[in-house]
Write an enzyme that holds these catalytic residues in place. Structure first.
Site, PDB file in Angstrom:
ATOM      1  N   ASP A 260       0.866  -1.160   0.000  1.00 48.74           N
ATOM      2  CA  ASP A 260       0.000   0.000   0.000  1.00 48.74           C
ATOM      3  C   ASP A 260       0.911   1.221   0.000  1.00 48.74           C
ATOM      4  O   ASP A 260       2.091   1.127   0.367  1.00 48.74           O
ATOM      5  CB  ASP A 260      -0.887  -0.022   1.252  1.00 48.74           C
ATOM      6  CG  ASP A 260      -1.752   1.208   1.371  1.00 48.74           C
ATOM      7  OD1 ASP A 260      -2.286   1.666   0.346  1.00 48.74           O
ATOM      8  OD2 ASP A 260      -1.890   1.722   2.496  1.00 48.74           O
TER       9      ASP A 260
ATOM     10  N   ASP B  41      -0.266   5.026   0.801  1.00 43.57           N
ATOM     11  CA  ASP B  41      -0.581   6.013   1.827  1.00 43.57           C
ATOM     12  C   ASP B  41      -0.466   5.417   3.226  1.00 43.57           C
ATOM     13  O   ASP B  41      -1.011   4.340   3.508  1.00 43.57           O
ATOM     14  CB  ASP B  41      -1.995   6.556   1.621  1.00 43.57           C
ATOM     15  CG  ASP B  41      -2.142   7.284   0.298  1.00 43.57           C
ATOM     16  OD1 ASP B  41      -1.227   8.041  -0.053  1.00 43.57           O
ATOM     17  OD2 ASP B  41      -3.170   7.080  -0.381  1.00 43.57           O
TER      18      ASP B  41
END
Length: 272
Positions: A63, A65
């Site tokens: 991922d 963020d």
């Protein structure tokens, strides 16, 4: 750490080069766990299994963020446009699984309606920062032949500069695509992207796994959508170095607060 190629190269030279030489392969999760010593404690539902999977992974998906970077990109963008508080609340709901991701994405974009220039100005005026150690981990994975992907509910236009600094191919990004009209004004987002909706990350990882013929895949992230990606990921490593989300922590095979132990597994325990 600011996103600069020099900082990535320097950190790699200082911390990794010497540790990649002639390591003995150790594929047993229990052996890897024991190598940390009896005084070391870990969190997760199946730490040994996650360590073993990481040691032999031929693909690792991150991922972006609050994992690869220390912020939520859309929150940084919203703050630059004076809509920070309202958007951050929607982000919190999305990351904990309180609302469908597609609803949170649409609501946040409707609040800010960012133009292409606004996004470009934001990236110049507020450079995104890498989470400490992630550049070292990515380089270590790539050095041993493991493919690295960035799989995000964020925006490709904001993630591509991050990928460039990390040396991740643009083709290894799975993220949302903001649409602009001929004048560069906001015109919506591409709803066909797998990461634009709930259960999108499992879809993206299935595409990646099938296309690459990968045998062992890891998902690393901080949010509910990341936890959803196992399966097809063989292990989910939750990351709490930026934000600790209890529902995510409860689902993690291994939950970490920094990347140091993951780096050790990758560099000390090579793929078979």
């Amino acid at each position: 750490m600011l996103l600069t190629r020099a900082s990535v190269t320097s950190l790699w030279n200082r911390k990794i080069c010497s540790s990649l030489v002639s390591r003995a392969a150790m594929s047993s999760g229990s052996d890897i766990l024991a190598s940390f010593g009896s005084g070391k404690t870990f969190e997760g539902n199946n730490v040994a299994s996650a360590m073993e999977a990481l040691a032999k992974a031929d693909a690792v998906c991150f991922d972006v963020d609050s994992t690869v970077i220390t912020e939520e990109g859309i929150d940084v963008l919203a703050e630059s446009l004076g809509k920070g508080d309202a958007v951050a609340e929607w982000t919190r709901k999305a990351m904990t699984g309180g609302v469908k991701f597609q609803d949170a994405l649409a609501a946040r974009l409707a609040l800010i309606e960012p133009s292409k220039k606004a996004i470009e100005d934001c990236l110049v005026n507020t450079p995104l920062q890498l989470s400490p150690g992630v550049d070292t981990l990515v380089t270590a994975l790539q050095k041993r032949g493991t493919s690295v992907y960035l799989v995000s509910g964020g925006f490709r236009i904001m993630i591509e500069p991050v990928a460039d600094v990390l040396g991740v191919p643009i083709g290894n990004i799975y993220a949302n695509h903001i649409l602009f009209d001929d004048e560069g004004l906001y015109a919506g987002f591409d709803k066909t992207e797998p990461t634009s909706a709930s259960q999108g990350k499992p879809k993206a990882l299935n595409i990646i796994k099938e296309a690459g013929g990968y045998e062992t895949m890891i998902m690393v992230g901080d949010g509910a959508t990341d936890a959803e990606a196992r399966p097809p990921a063989d292990a989910f490593i939750g990351f709490g170095g930026v934000a600790i989300r209890e529902p995510v922590k409860e689902k993690a095979c291994w939950f970490v607060y920094d990347f140091e132990d993951m780096i050790k597994v990758v560099t000390d325990h090579q793929k078979d």
